[in-house]
Design an enzyme around this catalytic site. Structure first.
Site, mmCIF file in Angstrom:
data_model
loop_
_atom_site.group_PDB
_atom_site.id
_atom_site.type_symbol
_atom_site.label_atom_id
_atom_site.label_comp_id
_atom_site.label_asym_id
_atom_site.label_seq_id
_atom_site.Cartn_x
_atom_site.Cartn_y
_atom_site.Cartn_z
ATOM 1 N N ASP A 144 0.291 -7.660 1.278
ATOM 2 C CA ASP A 144 0.686 -6.278 1.546
ATOM 3 C C ASP A 144 2.204 -6.142 1.614
ATOM 4 O O ASP A 144 2.756 -5.458 2.481
ATOM 5 C CB ASP A 144 0.051 -5.732 2.831
ATOM 6 C CG ASP A 144 0.116 -4.204 2.895
ATOM 7 O OD1 ASP A 144 0.347 -3.575 1.851
ATOM 8 O OD2 ASP A 144 -0.051 -3.650 4.010
ATOM 9 N N SER A 192 4.521 2.748 7.701
ATOM 10 C CA SER A 192 4.241 1.571 6.889
ATOM 11 C C SER A 192 5.433 1.167 6.037
ATOM 12 O O SER A 192 6.042 1.997 5.357
ATOM 13 C CB SER A 192 3.036 1.838 5.978
ATOM 14 O OG SER A 192 1.860 1.962 6.727
ATOM 15 N N HIS A 222 0.816 -1.222 0.000
ATOM 16 C CA HIS A 222 0.000 0.000 0.000
ATOM 17 C C HIS A 222 0.849 1.272 0.000
ATOM 18 O O HIS A 222 0.334 2.352 -0.274
ATOM 19 C CB HIS A 222 -0.999 0.004 1.168
ATOM 20 C CG HIS A 222 -0.413 0.237 2.520
ATOM 21 N ND1 HIS A 222 -0.166 -0.782 3.409
ATOM 22 C CD2 HIS A 222 -0.049 1.371 3.152
ATOM 23 C CE1 HIS A 222 0.314 -0.279 4.537
ATOM 24 N NE2 HIS A 222 0.408 1.027 4.402
#
Length: 492
Positions: free
Chosen positions: A253, A335, A220
């Site tokens: 992910d 992230s 992402h």
């Protein structure tokens, strides 16, 4: 990014005491009146809205879905006269706040000094006393000198001389300390800027995977730049490199990018063993929360095998993980960054947070950390990254059955199928094991399964070809069956 700092209400310092006067009588002049100082209000910054992340997926393929002060003290003058001033402080998530108030003791007037005493008559013995003192000091100096000489000439003597250090002590950080781990790991982390062809994008983090210039991060983080976008990776020393997406796996992910014209001195981070992580182990997270690059936070492993469903940021794909949960502060921008153990080994990839401001995981709002962060176990991420580097596409383990993604606690129910597809794939692992629509899977090996997303996350911790034991319920009876996991290539 902007920050707001609350003001500090500080009363003026009391005036200095008056200079002593000739007369012992205190001054009777009335003190000038002092107006009270109004309190300064302290504003608490608002938290940004956040997004919601319901999950939709099946074991066969992931489906679309949508993915986080105090007041200033009253101030008046003159203050009460405590011997020690008092302080208070408050802090708020996001922009930090601080306020303190203190009061000094009220000073009393200074009186005039007493007249000096009359001089005493000279004593004839004074000269003798002075001579004795001089002789004693001389003897002391001689003894000290002899002692130093003996110690210098004979190191094995009883006297020892210790000299004070010229510095405040060593500032060397041991490798096992947080500062030591950060010093080693920071040069191998990068801040990633991803921009789509339309100019939209965001900031994330990644870390050096090998000496060839491959950087591991979250899917992402780079999703916006996959089709015709732009990627840059900046090291803590300020050196910036353009990069390209090598491969990305929406379901896991995980993504791998590669630096263009990568430097020859890259130092890959050491990968740990996430299977051996224990609840309570120390953790260190590195990332760029809210764009603040090279930020280090610490915590512990709060839980293992936590089922988590989140989004790739575009709303088109779901990811499922059996995550490591940590209370190390993780925020948007962390992230893709490494979650390290106390020795500096990577044990996970920081991927998602739970936040009270969005009521779910992931999302588009700028939610903040409440101590519930989730990382992809590195054993899984390592396998995925190697497949992406080798083929450019992810490979998923599967049982060959569609399961409900409803939020339940009873297990993962095999559905009748959707869009004309069978609930149990003909000739697939589930069919060969005798599973049927309506069966409710409650365990995979010794792991309790409470929902469809939990089952998917657990399946994806394995590799195709692995043998697992499925416990399921049919017609009120509990049954078990051995099953060999199949494989699916790609996200579609």
């Amino acid at each position: 990014m902007s920050t707001e700092n609350e003001g500090t209400a500080v009363p003026p310092a009391p005036s200095a005491p008056p200079v002593p006067v000739e007369s012992p009588a205190a001054s009777t002049r009335p003190a000038a009146p002092t107006a009270p100082i109004p309190a300064v209000p302290a504003d608490t910054p608002d938290h940004a809205p956040a997004r919601t992340t319901p999950a939709y997926a099946s074991a066969g393929s992931p489906g679309p879905h949508t993915p986080q002060g105090g007041s200033a003290p009253d101030a008046s003058w003159p203050p009460p006269p405590p011997a020690t001033p008092s302080y208070g402080d408050t802090g708020a998530a996001g922009a930090g706040s601080y306020a303190d108030g203190g009061s000094g003791g009220a000073g009393s007037g200074w009186g005039a000094g007493f007249p000096p005493p009359a001089p005493k008559p000279r004593n004839r013995r004074g000269g003798l006393v002075a001579a004795i003192l001089v002789a004693a000091l001389a003897a002391g100096g001689l003894g000290g000198g002899l002692g130093y000489t003996l110690a210098r000439n004979n190191d094995s003597g009883d006297s020892t001389t210790v000299s004070a250090s010229d510095s405040g002590g060593s500032v060397k950080r041991d490798a096992g300390t947080i500062a030591g781990v950060a010093d080693t790991a920071l040069p191998s982390t990068v801040t990633i800027q991803a921009e789509s062809s339309s100019g939209e994008g965001g900031t994330g983090t990644g870390f050096v995977f090998d000496k060839e210039g491959h950087i591991v991060t979250n899917n992402h983080v780079v999703a916006e730049a996959v089709d015709g976008g732009k990627l840059t990776a900046t090291f803590p020393d300020g050196k910036k490199y353009d990069a390209q997406v090598v491969g990305h796996a929406a379901g896991y992910d995980v993504a791998v990018i590669k630096l263009e014209n990568a430097p020859s001195n890259l130092k890959p981070l050491t990968l740990g063993d996430s299977d051996k992580v224990a609840v309570g182990d120390s953790t260190i997270a590195i990332g760029a929360p809210f764009g603040l690059s090279n930020t280090v936070t610490t915590g512990i492993i709060s839980a293992k095998n936590r089922p988590v469903a989140s989004s790739d940021g575009t709303g088109s794909n779901a990811s499922y993980m059996s995550a490591l949960q940590t209370d190390a502060s993780i925020n948007p921008g962390n992230s893709g960054g490494p979650l390290l153990d106390a020795q500096g080994n990577v044990i996970g990839i920081n991927s998602a947070i739970q936040s009270t401001s969005n009521g779910g995981l992931g999302g588009t709002g700028q939610a903040g950390s409440i101590g519930l962060g989730f990382a992809i176990p590195i054993n899984q991420a390592k396998y995925v990254a190697q497949q992406l580097i080798k083929t450019g596409k992810p490979i998923y383990a599967k049982i060959g059955a569609s399961v409900s993604t409803e939020d339940t606690t009873d297990g993962a129910k095999i559905t009748e199928g959707v869009n004309g597809a069978d609930g149990v794939e003909s000739g697939g692992p589930a069919a060969e094991a005798g599973l049927k629509p309506g069966d409710v899977i409650t365990k995979l090996d010794d792991r309790v399964i409470d929902s469809g997303p939990t089952l998917i996350g657990e399946i994806w911790t394995h590799q195709p070809g692995d043998k697992v034991k499925i416990t399921y319920e049919r017609d009120g009876q509990t049954r078990t069956v051995d099953l060999t996991l199949g494989s699916r290539v790609g996200d579609n």
